[in-house]
Design an enzyme around this catalytic site. Structure first.
Site, PDB file in Angstrom:
ATOM      1  N   ARG A  23      32.113  67.049  30.442  1.00  0.00           N
ATOM      2  CA  ARG A  23      31.958  68.381  31.044  1.00  0.00           C
ATOM      3  C   ARG A  23      32.145  69.504  30.019  1.00  0.00           C
ATOM      4  NH1 ARG A  23      34.956  67.964  36.966  1.00  0.00           N
ATOM      5  NH2 ARG A  23      33.091  67.411  38.138  1.00  0.00           N
ATOM      6  N   LYS A  66      34.602  56.335  51.117  1.00  0.00           N
ATOM      7  CA  LYS A  66      34.656  56.890  52.468  1.00  0.00           C
ATOM      8  C   LYS A  66      33.305  57.312  53.020  1.00  0.00           C
ATOM      9  CE  LYS A  66      39.219  59.017  52.658  1.00  0.00           C
ATOM     10  NZ  LYS A  66      39.761  60.389  52.544  1.00  0.00           N
ATOM     11  N   GLY A  95      31.225  62.083  38.988  1.00  0.00           N
ATOM     12  CA  GLY A  95      32.408  61.342  39.406  1.00  0.00           C
ATOM     13  C   GLY A  95      32.343  59.876  39.041  1.00  0.00           C
ATOM     14  N   GLY A 121      31.097  66.266  44.280  1.00  0.00           N
ATOM     15  CA  GLY A 121      31.001  66.968  45.562  1.00  0.00           C
ATOM     16  C   GLY A 121      29.892  68.011  45.559  1.00  0.00           C
TER      17      GLY A 121
END
Ligand code: 3PG
Ligand code: MG
Length: 375
Positions: free
Chosen positions: A48, A185, A331, A354
């Protein structure tokens, strides 16, 4: 105006007349993984930080003084030294000497609270603002949405490229377009699953979240992770989807005695599924090979443990080999790709987890909307 149409660095230069001698605040996403060994903190992956360099260099070549700012972790509005920017600042000094980096934005409760008083302290003495923090642009936080209300503002090169690639894929994909989703999830991904089912030609689902889908089909899932309160939603998705949804046909897991076993889709009592099985890995690999556009987000299993890495590796290898245009959400899937040494073999690795899911789901982000409303 479409989300693509945010002001660029060139627009910022035109708005300011010249960048020479101007102080430009660049919001970056330097929320990097850290390794701690006693008091020594090192950066586990500087992806990043490197990704922000094109914007920083472009501004400096034009004589601007660049002040960067980022959050790191979730210190919740207090100056917790555990989340100090020191390690990031040291790495940035090696990559871009002389560039300032403010202290962790989330040390101040005004950041997450999107407090205008905090925004004003950020833009104090600043001539222009650049958002290059794609990974944080789904957060309506002060440093993301505030500065465009006060100073001329633009998207940096990284943000612009992320938006071009992800919205291009969402709105104009070469077909067949398939998405491979994994991770723990289902509840985190329901929105994006529904949105993707509108545009993709097929979906493949692995990772721990596949057990909630397998349970919805009536399979016993043993001791596997799953979300009981999402079973009904998964059943609804399976019943109403108008596109094929590939679920694993076999599972690798650990039996009640701790032995690694391969199962079908019905797991015995006490067995915990930890990866998709070899048949599923081959099937998912074929789905990727036959596509012309592929989006992958989320590992297929617990790839950090070599015994449960095969499914994720198979998907990563297919991503590297396919002729399709390949995009990897940030991620864990980006980390897996890097762990297998394949990160240079896909077309785009997003810096946002996200953020990339939210952009695919909604077609816009608070950080982009703020730039479009720039004064
Ligand atoms: C990320 O790493 O996902 C981004 O930096 C955003 O961080 P957050 O999830 O803590 O807002
Ligand atoms: Mg996150």
């Amino acid at each position: 105006m479409s989300a693509d149409a945010v002001p660029t660095l060139e627009d910022l230069e035109a708005a300011l007349g010249s960048l020479d001698g101007r102080r430009i605040l660049v919001r970056t996403d330097f929320n990097v993984p850290l390794e701690r060994d006693g008091d020594t903190v090192t950066i586990a992956d500087d992806f990043r930080i490197r990704a922000a360099l094109p914007t920083i260099e472009w501004l400096r070549e034009r004589g601007a003084t660049v002040v960067t700012a980022s959050h790191l972790g979730r210190p919740k509005g207090t100056a917790d030294p555990k989340y100090s920017m020191d390690a990031v600042r040291a790495r940035l000094a090696e990559l871009a000497p002389g560039v300032e980096l403010l202290e962790n934005l989330r040390y101040d409760p005004g950041e997450e609270g999107n407090d205008d008083a905090f925004v004003r302290t950020l833009v104090q003495g600043i001539d222009g603002y650049v958002n290059d923090a794609f990974g944080a642009s789904h957060r309506a936080h002060a440093s993301i949405v505030g500065p465009p209300q006060h100073v001329p503002s633009a998207a940096g090169r990284l943000l612009q490229r992320e938006v071009d690639v992800l919205l291009g894929m969402r709105n104009r994909p070469a077909r067949p377009f398939v998405a491979v989703l994994g991770g723990a999830k289902v509840s985190d991904k329901l929105g994006v699953i529904d949105a993707l089912l509108e545009t993709v030609d097929a979906l493949a689902i692995g990772g721990a979240m596949c057990f909630t889908f397998l349970a919805a089909q009536g399979n016993p899932i043993g001791a596997s992770l799953f979300e009981p309160d999402q079973v009904e939603t998964c059943a609804r998705i399976l019943a109403t989807a108008t596109k094929p949804i590939h679920l694993p046909s076999d599972i690798v897991g650990m039996d009640a005695d701790g032995n690694v076993q391969t199962y079908g889709t019905r797991l015995p009592d006490g067995a915990k599924g930890l990866d998709i099985g070899p048949g599923s890995a081959a099937e998912f690999g074929d789905v990727v090979m036959d596509a012309r556009t592929v989006f992958w987000n989320g590992p297929m299993g617990m790839f950090e443990d070599e015994r449960f890495a095969s499914g994720t590796r198979a998907v990563a290898q297919a991503m590297a080999e396919t002729k399709a245009f390949t995009v990897v959400g940030g991620g864990d899937s980006a980390a897996a790709l890097a762990a297998f040494g394949l990160d240079d073999d896909v077309d785009h690795v997003s810096t946002g987890g996200g953020a990339s899911l939210e952009l695919l789901e909604l077609g816009d982000l608070p950080g982009l909307a703020a730039l479009r409303g720039a004064r």
